[in-house]
Every structure is written in structure tokens, then in C-alpha cells.
Scaffold this active site. Structure first.
Site, PDB file in Angstrom:
ATOM      1  N   ASP A 155       0.889  -1.514   0.031  1.00 28.48           N
ATOM      2  CA  ASP A 155      -0.308   0.142   0.205  1.00 28.48           C
ATOM      3  C   ASP A 155       0.765   1.591   0.256  1.00 28.48           C
ATOM      4  O   ASP A 155       2.305   1.161   0.075  1.00 28.48           O
ATOM      5  CB  ASP A 155      -0.755   0.210   0.943  1.00 28.48           C
ATOM      6  CG  ASP A 155      -2.350   0.515   1.027  1.00 28.48           C
ATOM      7  OD1 ASP A 155      -2.432   1.493  -0.597  1.00 28.48           O
ATOM      8  OD2 ASP A 155      -3.068   0.277   2.021  1.00 28.48           O
ATOM      9  N   ASP A 210     -10.339   3.039  -3.675  1.00 29.25           N
ATOM     10  CA  ASP A 210     -10.862   2.566  -2.838  1.00 29.25           C
ATOM     11  C   ASP A 210     -12.444   2.011  -3.723  1.00 29.25           C
ATOM     12  O   ASP A 210     -12.811   2.679  -3.555  1.00 29.25           O
ATOM     13  CB  ASP A 210     -11.029   2.043  -1.520  1.00 29.25           C
ATOM     14  CG  ASP A 210     -10.372   1.927  -0.781  1.00 29.25           C
ATOM     15  OD1 ASP A 210      -8.517   1.965  -1.275  1.00 29.25           O
ATOM     16  OD2 ASP A 210     -10.027   2.054   0.724  1.00 29.25           O
TER      17      ASP A 210
END
Ligand code: GAL
Length: 392
Positions: A155, A210
């Protein structure tokens, strides 16, 4: 911030429409990630990042027949470690969540014929505030390999400003230097035109922010990334994010279209639902073998939009009804009812990738099949028909 990240791929995809035909130069020399990853991740369903979650998911992949269809990775997302490293600088599995450690769980999952994945971050902290790998890349890669971790999602929180590529390369080199093949999943939300370099660095790259559990989110992810389809190829894929199929917000039609668009776009297929409570209808969609076969086709090419005569110009701003992709043994044609229930039809002659002729076709959700010069479908709102088209 999430909505800003979301816009980026749309803007960049428009520019990349003109350059998307450049061939992909180099892929990682590993034995994993040749086709899009398939498996489970706990994040979308909000399940705790624990041994119990991992082992329950592994059991369910088997008992629901999903392993048999190809779902392989059991991935645990953010929050699996303690809040700080140990005295030697190692990441530490939270003992409350992993009473027997990670290695024991990974090996149990391996014994079930499945693989195990974990999440980390290229900055100083993960998005949930756990330790990141910046400055510890080699040490962390060695630790993951020693535990038998097969998949590493990496990430982009708490990172220094500037180009993300070097950070992702540092971890790539660290992973490649271990004696274990680890699928490397880049998660930097589509920044820095990751699709143009992602295949040299990892096996897949997230193309945006997301996903959220609603139709608009799934539709806009598929729409905004139609322009970067050509960057997908064996060993490197555009990652549309984890699936929301089975999470209760989408209609059956929307689940078919969401899954279908991910599959034909060669996105990884990571189930984001709680497999203990998922409904049968959702399992049936996820286990559609023919659609999975399109996702896993050896050619690795992603479908994109085409414009039949009389249809509006394709746009990356909103979902487009007409999709086509090349397969090792034919073509896939997707038709999506974007705004309302409708009957859609196309002639193969109007699809440049296919061309005029008589072909055999099968619609992969209904099983209907035939032979002809085109395909058509009566669809309810937000539904999708997926045709496999082969020589007659
Ligand atoms: C985000 C990432 C999500 C999830 C989350 C965990 O940055 O895009 O997929 O991993 O972090 O905190």
C-alpha cells in the site's frame, strides 16, 4: 482523498487512449501471477485480520467449491501485526489475532492446497497506522518468505512525496531476492500512471481508489479504466480492487455485471465477502467456470469498449454498454444495460476486433448458445450478458 484518487485514472485514461497500443516490454521473471490472482481478502467485509478469519476463509473456499474453480489466495489485509516492530526491527504478528504465529497458519493453508497473502505498506505506516516497510524492505521480504507468505499487497500510505515507482521497485527487488516466489500486488491507487510501469515492478497494480459497496462505484471503476486495457498482459494486470459480490448491496444483475466486467478486464478476482454468510446466488456468480476461464485465458488480454454504428462515443466518464476482448480461442463480447432494462444487439461485422462472419456463441450466464452473424440480449437494468464467440 478517496474521491480524488478515483478521478485520477479517469483523467489519465483519457490521455492514455492514444498511447495504449505500446507493447509491454518486460514482465517479472517469476512463476506466479501469470494469470490474474484469484482468492479472498477480508477487507471489504470488515472481517478481522486474524488467523481465524484466514482459516475460516480457506475452509469455505473448499466447502463452497470455489477452490475447485480456481480461487487460491487467502489474503489478510491491514492490521495483522502489532503496532510496533520488535527489538530487532521485525514485524510481529499480533499474538491475539495469531496465537500460533503466521507461519503455522500459512502452512495449514498450504496443506489445504491454497496460498496465503499479507498486506504491507511502502511508507512508514500502513493506512490503519501499523508499521510500514520503508527502510525495512529487505528484512520484511525475508521474514515473509520465511513464513511462506505467497502474496504481498503493498500500500501507499504515510509515504514521502514524489514518484512512487522507486519505492515499489525497492520492495520488488527485496522480494525477488528471497528464495520464495511471492505475488507482488501494487496498491498505490493508480498514481504516477502505474499501468505504464507496473508490469516491470509487480504482477498487478491497483488502478484507482477503494471500491465502495454500491453499483455506482463498480460501474465507474470499469468505465474509467477501459482506456488502459491494453496494459494488461500475462504476468501483469490492471487491478480494479476487491469484489463486492456477496456483500448485500448489489442486485443479482449488478453482481453479474460487476463480476463480468472485472473478469473480462483481466482484473484480479479477490472475493471481498464473508464466506460464512454469502448467499448461494452470489457463490454461483463467482463460480461461473466459463467466465473465470475468460479471466484466466492464457493470452492475458483485457477487453475494452467498441462503438457500434449509431451508438454514442465511448467515454471513460460513464459505463459503456459494448465490450470486446480477444481470447486464445476466440473472443468475448460483453453487453451491459447501463441505465435501464434494454435489448442490446451487435453484428460481428461492426466489431473491428472480430469482423464479418458467422460464428458460434454461448452466453455464459444463461448458457444459451447459437450460431450467427451477431449476438443480442434482453437485459434488466445493470445486467450484463457475456458471450464467448468462437469459429462456427
Ligand atoms: C487502502 C487500500 C485498501 C485497504 C486499506 C487498508 O489504502 O486501498 O484496499 O487495503 O488501505 O487500510
Amino acid at each position: 482523498m478517496a474521491s480524488l484518487y478515483h478521478l485520477l485514472p479517469t483523467l489519465l485514461a483519457i490521455t492514455s487512449l492514444t498511447i495504449a497500443s505500446s507493447p509491454i516490454q518486460k514482465r517479472l521473471n517469476t512463476t506466479v501471477g501469470i494469470t490474474p490472482a484469484m482468492g479472498f481478502n477480508n477487507y471489504n467485509a470488515g472481517l478481522p485480520p486474524s488467523a481465524e478469519t484466514a482459516l475460516n476463509a480457506a475452509d469455505a473456499l473448499i466447502s463452497l467449491g470455489l477452490k475447485a474453480v480456481g480461487y487460491e489466495y487467502v489474503n489478510i489485509d491491514d492490521g495483522w501485526s502489532t503496532m510496533s516492530r520488535d527489538g530487532e526491527g521485525n514485524l510481529v504478528p499480533d499474538p491475539e489475532k495469531w496465537p500460533d504465529g503466521i507461519e503455522a497458519v500459512a502452512s495449514e493453508i498450504h496443506e489445504m492446497g491454497l496460498k496465503f497473502g499479507l498486506y504491507g505498506d511502502s511508507g512508514t505506516e500502513t493506512c490503519a497506522g501499523y508499521p510500514g516497510s520503508q527502510g525495512h524492505e529487505e528484512q520484511d521480504a525475508k521474514l515473509l518468505a520465511s513464513w511462506g507468505v505467497d502474496y504481498w499487497k503493498y500500500d501507499n500510505c504515510a509515504t514521502p512525496s514524489g514518484d512512487s515507482q522507486p519505492r515499489y521497485e525497492t520492495m520488488r527487488d527485496a522480494l525477488l531476492a528471497t528464495d520464495h516466489d511471492i505475488l507482488y500486488s501494487l496498491c498505490q491507487w493508480g498514481q504516477d500512471e502505474v499501468w505504464t510501469w507496473g508490469a516491470e515492478v509487480g504482477h498487478s497494480w491497483r488502478v484507482g481508489g477503494d471500491i465502495t459497496n454500491d453499483w455506482e462505484s463498480a460501474a465507474s471503476i470499469a468505465a474509467s479504466n477501459a482506456g488502459i486495457a491494453s496494459y494488461a498482459g500475462p504476468g501483469g494486470f490492471n487491478d480494479f480492487d476487491m469484489l463486492e459480490v456477496g456483500n448485500g448491496a448489489l442486485t443479482a444483475a449488478e453482481e453479474r455485471a460487476h463480476f463480468g466486467l472485472w473478469a473480462i478486464s483481466k482484473s484480479p478476482l479477490l472475493i471481498g465477502a464473508d464466506l460464512a454468510t454469502i448467499g448461494n446466488a452470489s457463490v454461483e456468480i463467482l463460480s461461473n467456470k466459463e467466465i473465470v476461464a475468460i479471466n484466466q485465458d492464457s493470452l492475458g488480454l483485457a477487453a475494452t469498449t467498441f462503438q457500434p454504428p449509431g451508438a454514442p462515443e465511448p467515454s471513460t466518464d460513464s459505463l459503456y454498454p459494448y465490450w470486446v476482448g480477444e481470447l486464445s480461442d476466440g473472443y468475448v463480447v460483453g453487453l451491459v444495460a447501463v441505465d435501464a432494462a434494454e435489448s442490446l444487439s451487435v453484428e460481428f461485422a461492426d466489431i473491428e476486433a472480430i469482423g464479418a462472419g458467422t460464428f458460434a456463441w454461448t452466453e455464459l450466464y444463461t448458457g444459451e448458445s447459437g450460431t450467427g452473424t451477431g449476438v443480442s440480449a434482453d437485459l434488466e437494468v445493470h445486467d450484463m450478458a457475456i458471450f464467448k464467440v468462437t469459429a462456427a
